[in-house]
Design a protein around this motif. Structure first.
Motif, PDB file in Angstrom:
ATOM      1  N   GLY A 150       0.792  -1.226   0.000  1.00 51.63           N
ATOM      2  CA  GLY A 150       0.000   0.000   0.000  1.00 51.63           C
ATOM      3  C   GLY A 150       0.821   1.272   0.000  1.00 51.63           C
ATOM      4  O   GLY A 150       0.303   2.343   0.315  1.00 51.63           O
ATOM      5  N   GLN A 151       2.105   1.171  -0.384  1.00 54.85           N
ATOM      6  CA  GLN A 151       2.970   2.347  -0.435  1.00 54.85           C
ATOM      7  C   GLN A 151       2.802   3.019  -1.800  1.00 54.85           C
ATOM      8  O   GLN A 151       3.623   2.861  -2.700  1.00 54.85           O
ATOM      9  CB  GLN A 151       4.415   1.941  -0.178  1.00 54.85           C
ATOM     10  CG  GLN A 151       4.640   1.367   1.215  1.00 54.85           C
ATOM     11  CD  GLN A 151       6.049   0.850   1.403  1.00 54.85           C
ATOM     12  OE1 GLN A 151       6.325  -0.339   1.261  1.00 54.85           O
ATOM     13  NE2 GLN A 151       6.960   1.755   1.727  1.00 54.85           N
ATOM     14  N   ARG A 152       1.733   3.769  -1.933  1.00 58.06           N
ATOM     15  CA  ARG A 152       1.308   4.258  -3.249  1.00 58.06           C
ATOM     16  C   ARG A 152       2.320   5.203  -3.897  1.00 58.06           C
ATOM     17  O   ARG A 152       2.602   5.100  -5.085  1.00 58.06           O
ATOM     18  CB  ARG A 152      -0.052   4.944  -3.137  1.00 58.06           C
ATOM     19  CG  ARG A 152      -1.175   3.972  -2.808  1.00 58.06           C
ATOM     20  CD  ARG A 152      -2.510   4.681  -2.730  1.00 58.06           C
ATOM     21  NE  ARG A 152      -3.584   3.738  -2.446  1.00 58.06           N
ATOM     22  CZ  ARG A 152      -4.847   4.089  -2.264  1.00 58.06           C
ATOM     23  NH1 ARG A 152      -5.186   5.373  -2.349  1.00 58.06           N
ATOM     24  NH2 ARG A 152      -5.770   3.174  -2.010  1.00 58.06           N
ATOM     25  N   LEU A 153       2.852   6.136  -3.128  1.00 56.16           N
ATOM     26  CA  LEU A 153       3.797   7.088  -3.698  1.00 56.16           C
ATOM     27  C   LEU A 153       5.067   6.376  -4.165  1.00 56.16           C
ATOM     28  O   LEU A 153       5.563   6.629  -5.280  1.00 56.16           O
ATOM     29  CB  LEU A 153       4.146   8.167  -2.676  1.00 56.16           C
ATOM     30  CG  LEU A 153       5.143   9.233  -3.158  1.00 56.16           C
ATOM     31  CD1 LEU A 153       4.607   9.952  -4.392  1.00 56.16           C
ATOM     32  CD2 LEU A 153       5.448  10.222  -2.036  1.00 56.16           C
ATOM     33  N   ALA A 154       5.591   5.485  -3.318  1.00 56.22           N
ATOM     34  CA  ALA A 154       6.788   4.735  -3.690  1.00 56.22           C
ATOM     35  C   ALA A 154       6.517   3.861  -4.909  1.00 56.22           C
ATOM     36  O   ALA A 154       7.368   3.719  -5.800  1.00 56.22           O
ATOM     37  CB  ALA A 154       7.252   3.874  -2.512  1.00 56.22           C
ATOM     38  N   PHE A 155       5.316   3.277  -4.952  1.00 59.46           N
ATOM     39  CA  PHE A 155       4.944   2.449  -6.105  1.00 59.46           C
ATOM     40  C   PHE A 155       4.912   3.273  -7.388  1.00 59.46           C
ATOM     41  O   PHE A 155       5.446   2.863  -8.424  1.00 59.46           O
ATOM     42  CB  PHE A 155       3.582   1.791  -5.873  1.00 59.46           C
ATOM     43  CG  PHE A 155       3.001   1.165  -7.112  1.00 59.46           C
ATOM     44  CD1 PHE A 155       3.511  -0.030  -7.597  1.00 59.46           C
ATOM     45  CD2 PHE A 155       1.959   1.769  -7.798  1.00 59.46           C
ATOM     46  CE1 PHE A 155       2.990  -0.609  -8.752  1.00 59.46           C
ATOM     47  CE2 PHE A 155       1.433   1.209  -8.945  1.00 59.46           C
ATOM     48  CZ  PHE A 155       1.948   0.007  -9.415  1.00 59.46           C
ATOM     49  N   LEU A 156       4.299   4.446  -7.326  1.00 55.63           N
ATOM     50  CA  LEU A 156       4.190   5.294  -8.516  1.00 55.63           C
ATOM     51  C   LEU A 156       5.570   5.739  -9.008  1.00 55.63           C
ATOM     52  O   LEU A 156       5.844   5.746 -10.212  1.00 55.63           O
ATOM     53  CB  LEU A 156       3.313   6.501  -8.217  1.00 55.63           C
ATOM     54  CG  LEU A 156       1.818   6.218  -8.043  1.00 55.63           C
ATOM     55  CD1 LEU A 156       1.086   7.474  -7.590  1.00 55.63           C
ATOM     56  CD2 LEU A 156       1.215   5.694  -9.349  1.00 55.63           C
ATOM     57  N   LEU A 157       6.436   6.092  -8.068  1.00 53.93           N
ATOM     58  CA  LEU A 157       7.790   6.518  -8.453  1.00 53.93           C
ATOM     59  C   LEU A 157       8.566   5.359  -9.083  1.00 53.93           C
ATOM     60  O   LEU A 157       9.266   5.542 -10.096  1.00 53.93           O
ATOM     61  CB  LEU A 157       8.537   7.057  -7.231  1.00 53.93           C
ATOM     62  CG  LEU A 157       8.022   8.390  -6.674  1.00 53.93           C
ATOM     63  CD1 LEU A 157       8.747   8.731  -5.380  1.00 53.93           C
ATOM     64  CD2 LEU A 157       8.196   9.506  -7.700  1.00 53.93           C
ATOM     65  N   SER A 158       8.446   4.172  -8.496  1.00 50.66           N
ATOM     66  CA  SER A 158       9.141   3.010  -9.062  1.00 50.66           C
ATOM     67  C   SER A 158       8.558   2.639 -10.422  1.00 50.66           C
ATOM     68  O   SER A 158       9.289   2.256 -11.340  1.00 50.66           O
ATOM     69  CB  SER A 158       9.055   1.821  -8.103  1.00 50.66           C
ATOM     70  OG  SER A 158       7.727   1.338  -8.001  1.00 50.66           O
ATOM     71  N   ALA A 159       7.241   2.765 -10.564  1.00 45.49           N
ATOM     72  CA  ALA A 159       6.593   2.433 -11.836  1.00 45.49           C
ATOM     73  C   ALA A 159       7.066   3.349 -12.955  1.00 45.49           C
ATOM     74  O   ALA A 159       7.213   2.920 -14.105  1.00 45.49           O
ATOM     75  CB  ALA A 159       5.076   2.503 -11.686  1.00 45.49           C
ATOM     76  N   LEU A 160       7.302   4.637 -12.629  1.00 42.41           N
ATOM     77  CA  LEU A 160       7.780   5.583 -13.642  1.00 42.41           C
ATOM     78  C   LEU A 160       9.127   5.159 -14.209  1.00 42.41           C
ATOM     79  O   LEU A 160       9.445   5.444 -15.375  1.00 42.41           O
ATOM     80  CB  LEU A 160       7.891   6.981 -13.027  1.00 42.41           C
ATOM     81  CG  LEU A 160       6.568   7.706 -12.753  1.00 42.41           C
ATOM     82  CD1 LEU A 160       6.828   9.003 -12.002  1.00 42.41           C
ATOM     83  CD2 LEU A 160       5.836   7.974 -14.066  1.00 42.41           C
ATOM     84  N   LEU A 161       9.920   4.469 -13.406  1.00 40.15           N
ATOM     85  CA  LEU A 161      11.223   3.989 -13.859  1.00 40.15           C
ATOM     86  C   LEU A 161      11.139   2.617 -14.507  1.00 40.15           C
ATOM     87  O   LEU A 161      11.757   2.363 -15.548  1.00 40.15           O
ATOM     88  CB  LEU A 161      12.198   3.932 -12.669  1.00 40.15           C
ATOM     89  CG  LEU A 161      12.567   5.264 -12.012  1.00 40.15           C
ATOM     90  CD1 LEU A 161      13.392   5.013 -10.766  1.00 40.15           C
ATOM     91  CD2 LEU A 161      13.338   6.135 -12.994  1.00 40.15           C
ATOM     92  N   VAL A 162      10.345   1.727 -13.907  1.00 42.50           N
ATOM     93  CA  VAL A 162      10.348   0.322 -14.320  1.00 42.50           C
ATOM     94  C   VAL A 162       9.465   0.067 -15.544  1.00 42.50           C
ATOM     95  O   VAL A 162       9.852  -0.675 -16.456  1.00 42.50           O
ATOM     96  CB  VAL A 162       9.902  -0.580 -13.140  1.00 42.50           C
ATOM     97  CG1 VAL A 162       9.642  -2.014 -13.612  1.00 42.50           C
ATOM     98  CG2 VAL A 162      10.963  -0.565 -12.056  1.00 42.50           C
ATOM     99  N   LEU A 163       8.285   0.663 -15.589  1.00 45.81           N
ATOM    100  CA  LEU A 163       7.339   0.320 -16.655  1.00 45.81           C
ATOM    101  C   LEU A 163       7.832   0.668 -18.061  1.00 45.81           C
ATOM    102  O   LEU A 163       7.583  -0.100 -19.000  1.00 45.81           O
ATOM    103  CB  LEU A 163       5.977   0.935 -16.377  1.00 45.81           C
ATOM    104  CG  LEU A 163       5.268   0.409 -15.115  1.00 45.81           C
ATOM    105  CD1 LEU A 163       3.837   0.923 -15.052  1.00 45.81           C
ATOM    106  CD2 LEU A 163       5.287  -1.110 -15.047  1.00 45.81           C
ATOM    107  N   PRO A 164       8.534   1.791 -18.267  1.00 43.52           N
ATOM    108  CA  PRO A 164       9.126   1.994 -19.594  1.00 43.52           C
ATOM    109  C   PRO A 164      10.128   0.902 -19.975  1.00 43.52           C
ATOM    110  O   PRO A 164      10.192   0.481 -21.134  1.00 43.52           O
ATOM    111  CB  PRO A 164       9.805   3.364 -19.466  1.00 43.52           C
ATOM    112  CG  PRO A 164       9.026   4.066 -18.410  1.00 43.52           C
ATOM    113  CD  PRO A 164       8.665   2.995 -17.417  1.00 43.52           C
TER     114      PRO A 164
END
Length: 249
Positions: A204-218
């Protein structure tokens, strides 16, 4: 309620994009099944239908689509999907509640690895088919452990053929779902997401998830697209995500 509906819509959009870490697996699976539509017709029974992903693929070809799934599994699947639809028939694939020689086509995708007695399931698929009918079956050769503890096997083309022939079916089509590069790209993209993003999302760490997703998903998207492209340049089907088989009764 409105937020939950929006979340599901966004998830659906995400799964249709290359930012989804398992998009390549679904694309190759859908392409393989589309190539097998020539074997489908009449009444189709989808054994282990899940969320009925393949209904839209086969409904233009067959007269009727019947979805069957194991109740403890299907209830959890549809609860997670919002309970929009269910299965037509609940039952165990190893003891199908269907009369012998009752359907024209049997579809069974990514189910064999979850069955303790795969030969028994294959025998049931053959039993419910009409003479001259076809079974369309997919199974993984390379994939991580999933749906624990109900994950028992992986299949080479020879193992899959053996099970079908032992059940009295004649194999008429057998193809790999992607080669080495597609397999490598799919496994790496899934690893990136599972190792970095998924733990944060589960906690449930939404902010950390969003920041990691910005790097990982591309990276996930680029990896999968690169694997698909490299497969076209150098195709090695001995290392594959899995196989699709069509067999005639």
């Amino acid at each position: 309620m409105a937020f939950e509906t929006l979340r599901r819509k966004l998830n659906a959009r995400w799964q249709e994009s290359w930012f989804d870490p398992e998009r390549l697996e679904r694309v190759l699976l859908d392409r393989a099944l589309a190539d097998c539509r020539r074997f489908a017709g009449g009444v189709l029974l989808d054994v282990g239908c899940g969320q009925r992903r393949h209904e839209r693929l086969f409904l233009p070809i067959v007269e009727r689509y019947i979805g069957l799934d194991y109740p403890p599994v299907s209830k959890a699947v549809w609860a997670a999907a919002g309970g929009a639809r269910g299965v037509d028939i609940g039952g165990d694939g190893q003891r199908l509640p269907i009369a012998s020689s009752a359907v024209d086509t049997v579809l069974c995708t990514q189910v064999l690895e979850h069955v303790r007695e795969p030969a028994q399931l294959m025998g049931e698929l053959a039993r419910v088919l009409k003479p001259g009918g076809y079974a369309i079956i997919t199974a993984p050769q390379e994939w991580g452990v999933h749906q624990e503890p109900f994950d028992f096997y992986r299949y080479t083309r020879y193992g899959l053929s053996y099970l079908a022939e032992k059940a009295g079916l004649q194999v008429v089509y057998l193809r790999a779902r992607g080669g080495f590069w597609a397999m490598l790209a799919q496994r790496w993209s899934a690893y990136l997401y599972d190792a970095v993003c998924r733990p944060l999302r589960r906690r449930g760490q939404r902010l950390a998830f969003l920041l990691s997703a910005l790097l990982v998903l591309p990276l996930v998207a680029l990896t999968q697209l690169a694997g698909l492209g490299l497969d076209r340049l150098h195709y090695v089907d001995r290392n594959t995500l899995g196989y699709v088989l069509a067999a005639r009764k």
